[in-house]
Design an enzyme around this catalytic site. Structure first.
Site, PDB file in Angstrom:
ATOM      1  N   HIS A  72      -4.947 -47.289  -9.399  1.00 17.88           N
ATOM      2  CA  HIS A  72      -4.095 -47.774  -8.306  1.00 17.88           C
ATOM      3  C   HIS A  72      -4.318 -46.885  -7.082  1.00 17.88           C
ATOM      4  O   HIS A  72      -4.035 -45.700  -7.115  1.00 17.88           O
ATOM      5  CB  HIS A  72      -2.619 -47.751  -8.720  1.00 17.88           C
ATOM      6  CG  HIS A  72      -2.230 -48.933  -9.560  1.00 17.88           C
ATOM      7  ND1 HIS A  72      -1.035 -49.582  -9.448  1.00 17.88           N
ATOM      8  CD2 HIS A  72      -2.924 -49.591 -10.516  1.00 17.88           C
ATOM      9  CE1 HIS A  72      -0.996 -50.597 -10.294  1.00 17.88           C
ATOM     10  NE2 HIS A  72      -2.123 -50.609 -10.961  1.00 17.88           N
ATOM     11  N   TYR A 200       8.192 -50.514  -5.215  1.00 19.79           N
ATOM     12  CA  TYR A 200       9.487 -49.824  -5.264  1.00 19.79           C
ATOM     13  C   TYR A 200      10.364 -50.493  -4.214  1.00 19.79           C
ATOM     14  O   TYR A 200       9.992 -50.501  -3.029  1.00 19.79           O
ATOM     15  CB  TYR A 200       9.318 -48.347  -4.904  1.00 19.79           C
ATOM     16  CG  TYR A 200       8.615 -47.509  -5.970  1.00 19.79           C
ATOM     17  CD1 TYR A 200       9.347 -46.822  -6.936  1.00 19.79           C
ATOM     18  CD2 TYR A 200       7.222 -47.375  -5.990  1.00 19.79           C
ATOM     19  CE1 TYR A 200       8.719 -46.032  -7.894  1.00 19.79           C
ATOM     20  CE2 TYR A 200       6.591 -46.595  -6.958  1.00 19.79           C
ATOM     21  CZ  TYR A 200       7.345 -45.925  -7.900  1.00 19.79           C
ATOM     22  OH  TYR A 200       6.731 -45.149  -8.850  1.00 19.79           O
ATOM     23  N   PRO A 292      13.129 -41.003 -13.076  1.00 18.41           N
ATOM     24  CA  PRO A 292      11.789 -41.597 -13.169  1.00 18.41           C
ATOM     25  C   PRO A 292      11.193 -42.099 -11.843  1.00 18.41           C
ATOM     26  O   PRO A 292      10.006 -42.405 -11.805  1.00 18.41           O
ATOM     27  CB  PRO A 292      11.976 -42.764 -14.149  1.00 18.41           C
ATOM     28  CG  PRO A 292      13.427 -43.042 -14.177  1.00 18.41           C
ATOM     29  CD  PRO A 292      14.136 -41.779 -13.830  1.00 18.41           C
ATOM     30  N   LYS A 296       7.127 -38.726 -12.477  1.00 16.67           N
ATOM     31  CA  LYS A 296       6.687 -37.328 -12.619  1.00 16.67           C
ATOM     32  C   LYS A 296       6.919 -36.724 -14.006  1.00 16.67           C
ATOM     33  O   LYS A 296       6.393 -35.650 -14.308  1.00 16.67           O
ATOM     34  CB  LYS A 296       7.394 -36.449 -11.567  1.00 16.67           C
ATOM     35  CG  LYS A 296       6.896 -36.669 -10.171  1.00 16.67           C
ATOM     36  CD  LYS A 296       5.526 -36.035  -9.957  1.00 16.67           C
ATOM     37  CE  LYS A 296       4.701 -36.751  -8.935  1.00 16.67           C
ATOM     38  NZ  LYS A 296       3.683 -37.662  -9.465  1.00 16.67           N
ATOM     39  N   TYR A 384       2.934 -37.916  -4.930  1.00 18.12           N
ATOM     40  CA  TYR A 384       2.851 -39.003  -5.916  1.00 18.12           C
ATOM     41  C   TYR A 384       1.594 -38.869  -6.773  1.00 18.12           C
ATOM     42  O   TYR A 384       1.648 -39.045  -7.990  1.00 18.12           O
ATOM     43  CB  TYR A 384       2.890 -40.375  -5.213  1.00 18.12           C
ATOM     44  CG  TYR A 384       3.216 -41.501  -6.161  1.00 18.12           C
ATOM     45  CD1 TYR A 384       4.520 -41.986  -6.280  1.00 18.12           C
ATOM     46  CD2 TYR A 384       2.232 -42.066  -6.974  1.00 18.12           C
ATOM     47  CE1 TYR A 384       4.832 -43.004  -7.170  1.00 18.12           C
ATOM     48  CE2 TYR A 384       2.531 -43.073  -7.873  1.00 18.12           C
ATOM     49  CZ  TYR A 384       3.828 -43.541  -7.970  1.00 18.12           C
ATOM     50  OH  TYR A 384       4.129 -44.542  -8.861  1.00 18.12           O
TER      51      TYR A 384
END
Ligand code: RFL
Ligand code: PHB
Length: 389
Positions: A72, A200, A292, A296, A384
């Site tokens: 991704h 998200y 979550p 991580k 990220y």
């Protein structure tokens, strides 16, 4: 029985450590409270940083991950009916890999089995003794029989509810915790993911996340009340609520089907310090929990495993205790950065009953800043994809 490293917990941290150690000829025994099938039945993480992928390669267990994992290059963030993309590769040069924790764990179990590694399942009453001396040992029962395992080191990889952390005396242990007034209701369904990258979503009705495991396995989450139970949510109610929280185009495209798993996870930030007491070293969820949002948890467990593996190797290969002596400080320095990122991203994306109009406008301003500012996107992307070890 005697071994070099007694590993408490056969989750991803314990198995990865055992597998890495075995590549250098260092023996371990893993003690797991549940069965292999039970551990593999827990649906958890889905996004892997390059650091964890590198450790899987070093451990010789990355073939399937490379064949089936999905790269991704970025992620989508939705708010106020709009959506923008953060391009990880453009901002950091690195993608993440979508490959489920279940698969990571399965690959590690298979490799341990193939290498003749010792894993004791269904153990009870695990107790750690003399961990603050050079001759620790562990006792446990299996099939009603009492057993004793002598070792040089104990790795406490037994998750948040394990015994290892609690073995460290309260006078030594400092715990830092933040709880959040909501949970995540997650479902797994054999349907094609709504989008090829994760979404998200911050909506008036609360947070939602569209994730996946493969081309025909979707993982979706919605923020829910802590008092909810999975039985309160029919599949139809879940899909309706998810649609309401997504931008219209994605809601219209969502393909739904029966859930094959449904569970609720509370959100928590937690760190215990130090992560070492004598010959006992805490790793992964045994030492810290992140909410979550930002994916991580497993990745931070992996960086602990890296520092501990390096320290133990240095001890056996060079007779040098520097690596194990600095383990706690090195691990915690990275842990706190992952805690900060997960806390920040959670606050940015969720709605809570006690948020004032001021809080909501600040949240909206921050999302707009992130959408429009390359520096803010770079800061998000760097965290990220994972900070260096
Ligand atoms: P685990 O996986 O909890 O494994 C600990 C093992 O120890 C065993 N055990 C004992 N064994 C012997 N004696 C005892 N007394 C024992 N007590 C416990 C347990 O049975 C278990 O097998 O900890 P570990 O290995 O440190 O791994 C940590 C990860 O599991 C965790 O951080 C992640 O799943 C968190 N997480 C995510 N992390 C990510 O990096 N990316 C993600 O996308 C992500 N998504 C998630 C998540 C966690 C979630 N939940 C349910 C908390 C999504 C969710 C919903
Ligand atoms: C998941 O796929 O389970 C997942 C992905 C991203 C997150 C959390 C969980 O931030």
């Amino acid at each position: 029985m005697r071994t070099q490293v007694a590993i408490i917990g056969g989750g991803p941290s314990g198995l990865l450590l055992a597998q890495l150690l075995s590549t250098r000829g260092i023996e371990s025994v893993v003690l797991e409270r549940k069965t292999r099938d039970y551990v593999l039945g827990r649906i958890r993480a889905g996004v892997l940083e390059q650091g964890l992928v590198g450790l899987m390669e070093q451990a010789g267990v990355a073939d399937r991950l490379h064949a089936e994992g999905i790269l991704h290059d970025g992620t989508l963030i939705a708010f106020a009916g709009q959506m923008f993309r953060i391009d990880f590769v453009e901002r950091t040069g690195k993608p993440v890999i979508v490959y489920g924790q279940t698969e990571v764990t399965r690959d590690l179990y298979d490799a341990r089995q193939a290498a003749g590694g010792q894993i004791e399942f269904n153990v009870e009453s695990v107790t750690l003794w003399d961990a603050d001396t050079d001759k620790p040992h562990v006792t446990y029962t299996k099939d009603g029989q009492s057993k004793r395992l002598d070792c040089d080191f104990i790795a406490g990889c037994d998750g948040f509810h394990g015994v290892s952390r609690k073995t460290i005396p309260e006078s030594v242990r400092h715990e830092y915790e933040k709880t959040y007034p909501f949970g995540w209701l997650g479902i797994l369904s054999e349907t094609p993911p709504v989008n090829d990258e994760l979404i998200y979503a911050n909506s008036d009705r609360g947070f939602a996340l569209c994730s996946m495991r493969n081309a025909n396995l979707s993982r979706y989450y919605i923020q829910c009340a802590l008092s909810d139970s999975p039985d309160d949510w029919t599949d139809a109610a879940f899909w309706d609520e998810l649609r309401r929280r997504l931008p219209q185009a994605q809601a219209d495209r969502l393909i739904t089907g029966p859930s094959i798993e449904k569970s609720i996870a509370p959100l928590r930030s937690f760190v215990t310090e130090p992560m070492r007491w004598g010959r006992l070293f805490l790793c992964g969820d045994a030492a810290h929990i992140v909410p979550p949002t930002g994916a991580k948890g497993l990745n931070t467990a992996a960086s602990d495993v890296h520092y501990l593996y390096s320290g133990v190797r240095q001890f056996y290969e060079a007779g040098d205790t520097e690596g194990i002596d600095s383990y706690s400080d090195r691990a915690l320095a990275r842990v706190w950065k992952a805690e900060r990122f997960s806390w920040w991203f959670s606050n940015l994306m969720h709605r809570t009953p006690d948020q004032s109009q001021f809080d909501l406008r600040i949240q909206r301003a921050e999302l707009e800043f992130l959408r429009g500012n390359a520096g803010a996107q770079a800061a998000m992307a760097i965290n990220y994809v994972g900070l260096p070890y």
